[in-house]
Design a protein around this motif. Structure first.
Motif, PDB file in Angstrom:
ATOM      1  N   PHE A   1      10.402   5.580   5.144  1.00  0.00           N
ATOM      2  CA  PHE A   1      10.371   4.256   4.019  1.00  0.00           C
ATOM      3  C   PHE A   1       9.548   3.198   4.756  1.00  0.00           C
ATOM      4  O   PHE A   1       8.355   2.857   3.905  1.00  0.00           O
ATOM      5  CB  PHE A   1      11.542   3.638   3.962  1.00  0.00           C
ATOM      6  N   ASP A   2       9.539   2.839   5.974  1.00  0.00           N
ATOM      7  CA  ASP A   2       8.445   1.888   6.547  1.00  0.00           C
ATOM      8  C   ASP A   2       7.305   2.245   6.760  1.00  0.00           C
ATOM      9  O   ASP A   2       6.283   1.619   6.497  1.00  0.00           O
ATOM     10  CB  ASP A   2       9.385   1.467   7.850  1.00  0.00           C
ATOM     11  N   ASN A   3       6.799   3.561   7.092  1.00  0.00           N
ATOM     12  CA  ASN A   3       5.517   4.006   6.800  1.00  0.00           C
ATOM     13  C   ASN A   3       4.873   3.827   5.347  1.00  0.00           C
ATOM     14  O   ASN A   3       3.793   3.341   5.280  1.00  0.00           O
ATOM     15  CB  ASN A   3       5.516   5.698   7.336  1.00  0.00           C
ATOM     16  N   MET A   4       5.741   4.263   4.391  1.00  0.00           N
ATOM     17  CA  MET A   4       5.228   4.005   2.983  1.00  0.00           C
ATOM     18  C   MET A   4       4.900   2.710   2.568  1.00  0.00           C
ATOM     19  O   MET A   4       4.189   2.377   1.890  1.00  0.00           O
ATOM     20  CB  MET A   4       5.926   4.885   2.255  1.00  0.00           C
ATOM     21  N   ALA A   5       5.812   1.673   3.160  1.00  0.00           N
ATOM     22  CA  ALA A   5       6.069   0.456   2.667  1.00  0.00           C
ATOM     23  C   ALA A   5       5.077  -0.377   3.557  1.00  0.00           C
ATOM     24  O   ALA A   5       4.617  -1.655   3.261  1.00  0.00           O
ATOM     25  CB  ALA A   5       7.382  -0.157   2.858  1.00  0.00           C
ATOM     26  N   PHE A   6       4.482   0.230   4.762  1.00  0.00           N
ATOM     27  CA  PHE A   6       3.848  -0.859   5.621  1.00  0.00           C
ATOM     28  C   PHE A   6       2.596  -1.538   4.913  1.00  0.00           C
ATOM     29  O   PHE A   6       2.461  -2.701   5.241  1.00  0.00           O
ATOM     30  CB  PHE A   6       3.237  -0.061   6.841  1.00  0.00           C
ATOM     31  N   GLY A   7       1.671  -0.839   4.342  1.00  0.00           N
ATOM     32  CA  GLY A   7       0.560  -1.358   3.615  1.00  0.00           C
ATOM     33  C   GLY A   7       0.947  -2.581   2.476  1.00  0.00           C
ATOM     34  O   GLY A   7       0.176  -3.721   2.735  1.00  0.00           O
ATOM     35  N   LEU A   8       2.177  -2.294   1.835  1.00  0.00           N
ATOM     36  CA  LEU A   8       2.554  -3.430   0.944  1.00  0.00           C
ATOM     37  C   LEU A   8       2.997  -4.691   1.903  1.00  0.00           C
ATOM     38  O   LEU A   8       3.034  -5.706   1.195  1.00  0.00           O
ATOM     39  CB  LEU A   8       3.636  -2.875   0.167  1.00  0.00           C
ATOM     40  N   LYS A   9       3.875  -4.443   2.968  1.00  0.00           N
ATOM     41  CA  LYS A   9       4.284  -5.466   3.536  1.00  0.00           C
ATOM     42  C   LYS A   9       3.175  -6.351   4.036  1.00  0.00           C
ATOM     43  O   LYS A   9       3.266  -7.731   4.448  1.00  0.00           O
ATOM     44  CB  LYS A   9       5.174  -4.964   4.855  1.00  0.00           C
TER      45      LYS A   9
ATOM     46  N   PRO B   1     -13.174  -2.527   3.133  1.00  0.00           N
ATOM     47  CA  PRO B   1     -12.177  -1.428   2.474  1.00  0.00           C
ATOM     48  C   PRO B   1     -10.984  -2.025   1.950  1.00  0.00           C
ATOM     49  O   PRO B   1     -10.592  -1.435   0.908  1.00  0.00           O
ATOM     50  CB  PRO B   1     -12.067  -0.656   3.904  1.00  0.00           C
ATOM     51  N   LYS B   2     -10.262  -3.080   2.490  1.00  0.00           N
ATOM     52  CA  LYS B   2      -8.837  -3.254   1.867  1.00  0.00           C
ATOM     53  C   LYS B   2      -9.175  -4.027   0.628  1.00  0.00           C
ATOM     54  O   LYS B   2      -8.122  -4.075  -0.363  1.00  0.00           O
ATOM     55  CB  LYS B   2      -8.258  -4.367   2.852  1.00  0.00           C
ATOM     56  N   ASP B   3     -10.339  -4.434   0.120  1.00  0.00           N
ATOM     57  CA  ASP B   3     -10.491  -4.997  -1.145  1.00  0.00           C
ATOM     58  C   ASP B   3     -11.220  -4.057  -2.155  1.00  0.00           C
ATOM     59  O   ASP B   3     -11.576  -4.424  -3.312  1.00  0.00           O
ATOM     60  CB  ASP B   3     -11.336  -6.338  -0.865  1.00  0.00           C
ATOM     61  N   ARG B   4     -11.217  -3.066  -2.019  1.00  0.00           N
ATOM     62  CA  ARG B   4     -11.930  -1.783  -2.670  1.00  0.00           C
ATOM     63  C   ARG B   4     -11.275  -1.097  -3.865  1.00  0.00           C
ATOM     64  O   ARG B   4     -11.670  -0.479  -4.711  1.00  0.00           O
ATOM     65  CB  ARG B   4     -12.829  -0.945  -1.888  1.00  0.00           C
TER      66      ARG B   4
ATOM     67  N   GLY C   1       2.240   9.612  -0.051  1.00  0.00           N
ATOM     68  CA  GLY C   1       3.271   8.654  -0.704  1.00  0.00           C
ATOM     69  C   GLY C   1       2.697   7.517  -0.326  1.00  0.00           C
ATOM     70  O   GLY C   1       2.791   6.450  -1.164  1.00  0.00           O
ATOM     71  N   ARG C   2       2.329   7.102   0.886  1.00  0.00           N
ATOM     72  CA  ARG C   2       1.951   5.717   1.261  1.00  0.00           C
ATOM     73  C   ARG C   2       0.541   5.516   0.447  1.00  0.00           C
ATOM     74  O   ARG C   2       0.549   4.136   0.137  1.00  0.00           O
ATOM     75  CB  ARG C   2       1.436   5.996   2.715  1.00  0.00           C
ATOM     76  N   ALA C   3      -0.111   6.508   0.070  1.00  0.00           N
ATOM     77  CA  ALA C   3      -1.369   5.982  -0.833  1.00  0.00           C
ATOM     78  C   ALA C   3      -0.779   5.617  -1.987  1.00  0.00           C
ATOM     79  O   ALA C   3      -1.378   4.397  -2.900  1.00  0.00           O
ATOM     80  CB  ALA C   3      -2.260   7.190  -0.713  1.00  0.00           C
ATOM     81  N   ILE C   4       0.281   6.304  -2.771  1.00  0.00           N
ATOM     82  CA  ILE C   4       0.962   6.119  -3.992  1.00  0.00           C
ATOM     83  C   ILE C   4       1.084   4.688  -4.324  1.00  0.00           C
ATOM     84  O   ILE C   4       0.969   4.016  -5.359  1.00  0.00           O
ATOM     85  CB  ILE C   4       1.764   7.333  -4.423  1.00  0.00           C
ATOM     86  N   VAL C   5       1.870   4.292  -3.242  1.00  0.00           N
ATOM     87  CA  VAL C   5       2.562   2.915  -3.278  1.00  0.00           C
ATOM     88  C   VAL C   5       1.618   1.783  -3.555  1.00  0.00           C
ATOM     89  O   VAL C   5       1.837   1.000  -4.221  1.00  0.00           O
ATOM     90  CB  VAL C   5       3.477   2.414  -2.229  1.00  0.00           C
ATOM     91  N   ARG C   6       0.371   2.030  -3.066  1.00  0.00           N
ATOM     92  CA  ARG C   6      -0.693   1.024  -3.388  1.00  0.00           C
ATOM     93  C   ARG C   6      -1.154   0.936  -4.738  1.00  0.00           C
ATOM     94  O   ARG C   6      -1.798  -0.221  -5.165  1.00  0.00           O
ATOM     95  CB  ARG C   6      -1.830   1.421  -2.398  1.00  0.00           C
ATOM     96  N   GLU C   7      -0.843   1.935  -5.586  1.00  0.00           N
ATOM     97  CA  GLU C   7      -1.347   1.778  -6.853  1.00  0.00           C
ATOM     98  C   GLU C   7      -2.928   1.434  -7.108  1.00  0.00           C
ATOM     99  O   GLU C   7      -3.122   0.752  -7.819  1.00  0.00           O
ATOM    100  CB  GLU C   7      -0.360   1.066  -7.718  1.00  0.00           C
TER     101      GLU C   7
END
Length: 368
Positions: free
Chosen positions: A93-101, A72-75, A145-151
């Protein structure tokens, strides 16, 4: 940005087939909605695309890449869940940034993406708050927003509005439509609410019992449903159905249900006459039934009478629950100036230009 393709996809749980031979091609930047009742396979179809469910048979492609065995993480997808799934001890902020971190994205890039997404969703003033300090609508925007930051190349939405109240659902619906236009990315959205589907989708995929029933634009589904299920599912209140026979009288084709006879206009009679003498399912939408004298101009009307059983005042319109002479019940969505009361007999004008007929056995449309 990417297209999505389901090629002969099946999902089986033992002897139960949850999704059967699903074939759909979703264009890049399209907003497609999977809609249907509970248990129809729409969420399972989404979860297979996300990699949260294994595919029993077939292929799923994102762009030109088959992703059946891709983690899933590579799709290159991002998913928004019904339950928000926010970390309660973290700030917005941290919720939205968690995946990017987790992906070790540079701090400056994280800061830019989170603030940009917060601006798009109008939650910039909430970045320091915890989820418990937010309303349901605000939590949903944080999840988006958490999904958007993943682009990501593809956004997946699993009934994201079902926990919101009616007013907030309408507002958030409009926000998601604007968001799709702004991001110009592929959106795949699952809901059981046909109003959500009609108002947001560029195309709707209607599912039932694991089978794709029809896929088309909202207006085409409304105007040209392929079968009884789609006709009844799309539109609110749903289409009225009557068992009837097509008969010819004095050179005119008529729909005879026993409780009423309606003349078929010449434009439809040419197409319908091939089914003369057959038993059919006759369908007419509530908004195509009018009470005299409040009949809009230009419709191809045929007349019948009925008795009023229940009146529902909606303010801008009235829902009349009606009964035919042979005790068949149906509903009309009529002009608010109508003053009918329970027990009244009313004269009706049926707009036969928008009428439908279906095969009684297969329930498939017989009109084109």
């Amino acid at each position: 940005m990417a297209s999505v393709t389901y090629e002969h996809v099946y999902k089986r749980y033992g002897d139960v087939t949850a999704v059967s031979d699903l074939n759909i091609h979703i264009e890049d930047k399209e907003f497609i909605v999977f809609v249907g009742p509970s248990g129809c396979g729409k969420t399972t179809s989404l979860r297979m695309l996300a990699g949260l469910e294994e595919i029993s048979e077939g292929n799923i492609k994102i762009g030109d890449r088959v992703v059946n065995d891709v983690p899933p993480k590579d799709r290159d997808i991002a998913m928004v869940f019904q339950s928000y799934a926010l970390y309660p001890h973290m700030s917005v902020f941290d919720n939205m940034a968690f995946g990017l971190k987790l992906r070790k994205t540079p701090k400056a890039e994280i800061d830019r993406r989170v603030k940009e997404a917060a601006e798009i969703l109008d939650i910039g003033h909430l970045l320091d708050r915890k989820p418990k300090q937010l309303s349901g609508g605000q939590r949903q925007r944080v999840a988006v927003g958490r999904a958007i930051v993943r682009e990501p190349a593809v956004f997946l939405f699993d009934e994201p509005l079902s926990n919101l109240d009616a007013k907030l659902r309408v507002q958030t619906r409009a926000q998601l439509t604007k968001l799709h236009q702004r991001l110009a990315t592929t959106f795949i959205y699952v809901t059981h609410d046909q109003v959500e589907a009609m108002t947001m989708a560029s195309r709707i995929a209607v599912m039932k019992d694991g089978l794709l029933q029809q896929i088309d634009s909202p207006q085409q589904l409304y105007d040209h449903p392929g079968n009884v299920f789609v006709a009844g599912f799309i539109g609110s209140p749903s289409m009225n159905f009557f068992d009837a026979t097509l008969v010819e009288s004095d050179g005119k084709l008529e729909v005879n249900s026993g409780g009423f006879r309606l003349e078929v206009p010449a434009a439809k009679a040419d197409e319908w006459r091939q089914h003369k003498g057959k038993q059919v399912v006759f369908g007419i939408r509530p908004e195509d039934i009018h009470v005299k004298p409040f009949v809009p101009p230009g419709i191809l009307e045929s007349n019948m009478d009925a008795n009023v059983d229940v009146v529902e005042m909606m303010g801008n319109e009235i829902f009349l629950y009606l009964v035919t002479k042979d005790n068949k019940q149906f509903i009309a969505r009529v002009d608010p100036r109508v003053r009918a009361q329970t027990g009244d007999a009313v004269d009706l004008a049926i707009n036969m230009a928008n009428a439908h007929i279906f095969d009684t056995k297969t329930e498939v449309s017989l009109a084109g």
